[in-house]
Write a protein that holds these residues in place. Structure first.
Motif, PDB file in Angstrom:
ATOM      1  N   ALA A  16       0.831  -1.218   0.000  1.00 40.36           N
ATOM      2  CA  ALA A  16       0.000   0.000   0.000  1.00 40.36           C
ATOM      3  C   ALA A  16       0.859   1.258   0.000  1.00 40.36           C
ATOM      4  O   ALA A  16       0.706   2.138  -0.862  1.00 40.36           O
ATOM      5  CB  ALA A  16      -0.929  -0.013   1.214  1.00 40.36           C
ATOM      6  N   ASP A  35       9.384   3.271   7.427  1.00 36.37           N
ATOM      7  CA  ASP A  35       8.975   1.876   7.648  1.00 36.37           C
ATOM      8  C   ASP A  35       9.881   1.219   8.673  1.00 36.37           C
ATOM      9  O   ASP A  35      11.089   1.406   8.654  1.00 36.37           O
ATOM     10  CB  ASP A  35       9.045   1.098   6.327  1.00 36.37           C
ATOM     11  N   ARG A  36       9.274   0.445   9.569  1.00 37.89           N
ATOM     12  CA  ARG A  36      10.090  -0.193  10.621  1.00 37.89           C
ATOM     13  C   ARG A  36      10.386  -1.659  10.310  1.00 37.89           C
ATOM     14  O   ARG A  36      10.880  -2.385  11.172  1.00 37.89           O
ATOM     15  CB  ARG A  36       9.404  -0.047  11.977  1.00 37.89           C
ATOM     16  N   THR A  38       8.438  -4.486   9.605  1.00 41.74           N
ATOM     17  CA  THR A  38       7.688  -5.592  10.227  1.00 41.74           C
ATOM     18  C   THR A  38       6.484  -5.927   9.343  1.00 41.74           C
ATOM     19  O   THR A  38       5.335  -5.735   9.737  1.00 41.74           O
ATOM     20  CB  THR A  38       7.187  -5.208  11.638  1.00 41.74           C
ATOM     21  N   ARG A  40       3.431  -7.719   7.392  1.00 45.18           N
ATOM     22  CA  ARG A  40       2.498  -8.795   7.755  1.00 45.18           C
ATOM     23  C   ARG A  40       2.964 -10.123   7.173  1.00 45.18           C
ATOM     24  O   ARG A  40       2.824 -11.169   7.790  1.00 45.18           O
ATOM     25  CB  ARG A  40       1.100  -8.455   7.223  1.00 45.18           C
ATOM     26  N   HIS A  48       1.059 -14.637  -3.999  1.00 46.70           N
ATOM     27  CA  HIS A  48       0.254 -15.170  -5.107  1.00 46.70           C
ATOM     28  C   HIS A  48      -0.860 -14.196  -5.465  1.00 46.70           C
ATOM     29  O   HIS A  48      -1.335 -13.446  -4.611  1.00 46.70           O
ATOM     30  CB  HIS A  48      -0.363 -16.522  -4.721  1.00 46.70           C
ATOM     31  N   VAL A  82       7.657   5.216  13.264  1.00 43.05           N
ATOM     32  CA  VAL A  82       6.957   6.461  13.594  1.00 43.05           C
ATOM     33  C   VAL A  82       6.309   6.252  14.951  1.00 43.05           C
ATOM     34  O   VAL A  82       5.488   5.340  15.128  1.00 43.05           O
ATOM     35  CB  VAL A  82       5.909   6.813  12.519  1.00 43.05           C
ATOM     36  N   CYS A 137      -4.805 -16.576  -1.060  1.00 43.51           N
ATOM     37  CA  CYS A 137      -3.348 -16.466  -1.192  1.00 43.51           C
ATOM     38  C   CYS A 137      -2.712 -17.836  -1.416  1.00 43.51           C
ATOM     39  O   CYS A 137      -1.809 -17.979  -2.233  1.00 43.51           O
ATOM     40  CB  CYS A 137      -2.753 -15.838   0.070  1.00 43.51           C
ATOM     41  N   ASN A 269      -4.187  -3.015   4.365  1.00 44.10           N
ATOM     42  CA  ASN A 269      -4.902  -3.887   5.308  1.00 44.10           C
ATOM     43  C   ASN A 269      -5.485  -3.131   6.503  1.00 44.10           C
ATOM     44  O   ASN A 269      -6.399  -3.619   7.153  1.00 44.10           O
ATOM     45  CB  ASN A 269      -3.968  -4.988   5.824  1.00 44.10           C
ATOM     46  N   GLN A 275      -8.077  -8.353   1.761  1.00 44.03           N
ATOM     47  CA  GLN A 275      -6.706  -8.249   2.286  1.00 44.03           C
ATOM     48  C   GLN A 275      -5.669  -8.895   1.370  1.00 44.03           C
ATOM     49  O   GLN A 275      -4.858  -9.706   1.812  1.00 44.03           O
ATOM     50  CB  GLN A 275      -6.660  -8.853   3.673  1.00 44.03           C
ATOM     51  N   SER A 277      -2.507  -8.293  -1.521  1.00 42.47           N
ATOM     52  CA  SER A 277      -1.477  -7.286  -1.797  1.00 42.47           C
ATOM     53  C   SER A 277      -1.875  -6.370  -2.952  1.00 42.47           C
ATOM     54  O   SER A 277      -1.615  -5.164  -2.917  1.00 42.47           O
ATOM     55  CB  SER A 277      -0.158  -7.974  -2.135  1.00 42.47           C
TER      56      SER A 277
HETATM   57  C1  FAD Z   1       1.508 -15.913   5.583  1.00 44.06           C
HETATM   58  C2  FAD Z   1       0.944 -14.850   4.662  1.00 44.06           C
HETATM   59  C3  FAD Z   1       0.845 -15.088   3.299  1.00 44.06           C
HETATM   60  C4  FAD Z   1       0.312 -14.135   2.449  1.00 44.06           C
HETATM   61  N1  FAD Z   1       0.226 -14.404   1.129  1.00 44.06           N
HETATM   62  C5  FAD Z   1      -0.308 -13.508   0.296  1.00 44.06           C
HETATM   63  C6  FAD Z   1      -0.423 -13.805  -1.091  1.00 44.06           C
HETATM   64  O1  FAD Z   1      -0.029 -14.877  -1.540  1.00 44.06           O
HETATM   65  N2  FAD Z   1      -1.019 -12.886  -1.889  1.00 44.06           N
HETATM   66  C7  FAD Z   1      -1.484 -11.693  -1.415  1.00 44.06           C
HETATM   67  O2  FAD Z   1      -1.995 -10.908  -2.198  1.00 44.06           O
HETATM   68  N3  FAD Z   1      -1.376 -11.383  -0.112  1.00 44.06           N
HETATM   69  C8  FAD Z   1      -0.807 -12.271   0.750  1.00 44.06           C
HETATM   70  N4  FAD Z   1      -0.739 -11.982   2.085  1.00 44.06           N
HETATM   71  C9  FAD Z   1      -1.326 -10.718   2.568  1.00 44.06           C
HETATM   72  C10 FAD Z   1      -0.381  -9.543   2.333  1.00 44.06           C
HETATM   73  O3  FAD Z   1       0.784  -9.760   3.094  1.00 44.06           O
HETATM   74  C11 FAD Z   1      -1.073  -8.249   2.719  1.00 44.06           C
HETATM   75  O4  FAD Z   1      -2.268  -8.103   1.981  1.00 44.06           O
HETATM   76  C12 FAD Z   1      -0.186  -7.034   2.431  1.00 44.06           C
HETATM   77  O5  FAD Z   1       1.081  -7.173   3.021  1.00 44.06           O
HETATM   78  C13 FAD Z   1      -0.850  -5.785   2.954  1.00 44.06           C
HETATM   79  O6  FAD Z   1      -0.070  -4.683   2.624  1.00 44.06           O
HETATM   80  P1  FAD Z   1      -0.039  -3.393   3.547  1.00 44.06           P
HETATM   81  O7  FAD Z   1       0.825  -2.435   2.801  1.00 44.06           O
HETATM   82  O8  FAD Z   1      -1.386  -2.986   3.948  1.00 44.06           O
HETATM   83  O9  FAD Z   1       0.673  -3.875   4.922  1.00 44.06           O
HETATM   84  P2  FAD Z   1       2.093  -4.548   5.212  1.00 44.06           P
HETATM   85  O10 FAD Z   1       2.624  -5.255   4.032  1.00 44.06           O
HETATM   86  O11 FAD Z   1       1.927  -5.331   6.470  1.00 44.06           O
HETATM   87  O12 FAD Z   1       3.037  -3.303   5.477  1.00 44.06           O
HETATM   88  C14 FAD Z   1       2.852  -2.472   6.600  1.00 44.06           C
HETATM   89  C15 FAD Z   1       4.199  -1.840   6.928  1.00 44.06           C
HETATM   90  O13 FAD Z   1       3.996  -0.816   7.910  1.00 44.06           O
HETATM   91  C16 FAD Z   1       5.122  -0.808   8.772  1.00 44.06           C
HETATM   92  N5  FAD Z   1       4.767  -0.175  10.048  1.00 44.06           N
HETATM   93  C17 FAD Z   1       3.813  -0.540  10.944  1.00 44.06           C
HETATM   94  N6  FAD Z   1       3.777   0.330  11.962  1.00 44.06           N
HETATM   95  C18 FAD Z   1       4.755   1.250  11.727  1.00 44.06           C
HETATM   96  C19 FAD Z   1       5.219   2.391  12.427  1.00 44.06           C
HETATM   97  N7  FAD Z   1       4.667   2.810  13.587  1.00 44.06           N
HETATM   98  N8  FAD Z   1       6.236   3.104  11.907  1.00 44.06           N
HETATM   99  C20 FAD Z   1       6.825   2.726  10.727  1.00 44.06           C
HETATM  100  N9  FAD Z   1       6.416   1.643  10.014  1.00 44.06           N
HETATM  101  C21 FAD Z   1       5.388   0.939  10.508  1.00 44.06           C
HETATM  102  C22 FAD Z   1       5.490  -2.277   8.939  1.00 44.06           C
HETATM  103  O14 FAD Z   1       6.846  -2.401   9.322  1.00 44.06           O
HETATM  104  C23 FAD Z   1       5.193  -2.836   7.539  1.00 44.06           C
HETATM  105  O15 FAD Z   1       6.359  -2.905   6.734  1.00 44.06           O
HETATM  106  C24 FAD Z   1      -0.167 -12.897   2.969  1.00 44.06           C
HETATM  107  C25 FAD Z   1      -0.054 -12.644   4.346  1.00 44.06           C
HETATM  108  C26 FAD Z   1       0.501 -13.594   5.186  1.00 44.06           C
HETATM  109  C27 FAD Z   1       0.594 -13.293   6.645  1.00 44.06           C
END
Ligand code: FAD
Length: 318
Positions: A16, A35-36, A38, A40, A48, A82, A137, A269, A275, A277
């Protein structure tokens, strides 16, 4: 010397936040991405369902995204947490990165969620290889195989039903929790086995699940387990800024992912919608569109009325 006010701080560099940074960078905005590290997907072996990237490692996905962003000198990336975000008197935001403070005109919170694994002994060994939470996924890889669904209460039937697209050999495990007679009947009519007895542990080697072993001594051969437990927000930054929640427990937003707090946008997310990617990336792009539109309108209106600017838009370090 006080730091220049940034156009946007993007908090979170998952699909995102990275996608938003690309659109904002290309819109000539000064962007800081924090970004820290961590994500998901820390346990995931492959992303996938992301068109053109199906099966890519999550680490490689992020590397490619960062490489693409490095072409835009107006987008900076920092590995930092942050710790606080607050609105200040002139309508801008102060973002705390540990001891450091930066100012920005708009904030995008894309900090995602984190899953809570079911309390089953040894589950960590299998997570991401044969224990998953999302059939969209990881369901294709175990299609037609014997699969367990771990869920309780109202969501149990829902999760078992969802799994029927991928296999007809489903066992719903509730780990000691009882289902209603109506639910049991629905499940039986759909040939879904129900195991209400408590689970002792998961058995298998090299991350590959082979069986679920129960407290009563019975064992159920299974190739994978999909769980449905709650996930929680990775940060409380949106709440602390005054954002409200939606019915799903995510952060409420409207058009272009704008929250109830002017200047604060969310994507990914954290919204708790679909949920995946690719959806998180699309929400990031949409939020970026909303942010850029809002910045352009503010500057245009200010210039039209001849008022002084409160902060500095656009790129200055070209
Ligand atoms: C086991 C597993 C398998 C998956 N497989 C798939 C798949 O095959 N296909 C698919 O489409 N999706 C898959 N997903 C889901 C996918 O990981 C999420 O949909 C996607 O990562 C969401 O993106 P996001 O940017 O919202 O959050 P995230 O990818 O979680 O990124 C959030 C970021 O915010 C950062 N953050 C949080 N708090 C702070 C703070 N206070 N300061 C600075 N940084 C911060 C974190 O470090 C992190 O890097 C899977 C998830 C898991 C757990």
């Amino acid at each position: 010397m006080p730091e220049r006010t940034l156009d946007v701080v993007v908090i979170g560099a998952g699909p995102a936040g990275l996608s938003a940074a690309l659109i904002l960078g290309r819109a000539c905005r000064n962007v800081l991405v924090c970004d820290r590290d961590t994500p998901r997907s820390w346990a995931s072996k492959a992303v996938h369902g992301f068109l053109t990237r199906d099966g890519i490692k999550p680490t490689q996905f992020r590397e490619i995204a960062r490489r693409e962003l490095s072409r835009y000198h107006n987008v900076k990336m920092l590995t930092v947490e942050v710790t606080r975000a607050r609105k200040i008197a002139d309508g801008t935001f102060e973002i705390a990165l540990g001891m450091r403070r930066v100012k920005c005109r708009k904030v995008l919170i894309a900090t995602g969620v984190m899953d809570r694994l079911p309390r089953i002994a040894g589950i960590e060994r299998f997570y991401g290889t044969s224990v998953f939470h999302c059939p969209y996924c990881d369901g294709w890889e175990v299609r037609g195989k014997p699969v367990a669904v771990y869920a309780k209460g109202e969501s149990a039937v829902e999760m078992a039903r969802a799994m029927t697209a991928w296999t007809r050999d489903i066992a719903l495990c509730t780990n000691g929790s009882k289902l209603s007679k109506t639910d049991l009947l629905k499940l039986r009519r759909n040939d879904i086995q129900v195991c209400e007895q408590p689970i002792r542990h998961l058995a298998g080697t090299g991350g590959r699940l082979e069986a679920i072993e129960f407290e009563d001594g019975s064992s159920l051969p299974r190739a994978a387990l999909f769980f449905d437990t709650r996930c929680s927000g990775q940060s409380q930054l949106a709440e602390s800024l005054g954002c409200r929640f939606n019915r799903r427990g995510g952060i409420r937003c409207g058009r272009y992912e704008a929250t109830d707090v002017p200047g604060v946008f969310v994507a990914g997310n954290i919204i708790k919608d679909v949920q995946l990617s690719i959806v998180a990336a699309a929400e990031g792009a949409r939020a970026a569109f909303g942010i850029n539109r809002s910045l352009s309108r503010e500057d245009f209106d200010r210039r039209s009325t001849g008022r002084r600017r409160i902060s500095h838009p656009a790129v200055t370090d070209a």
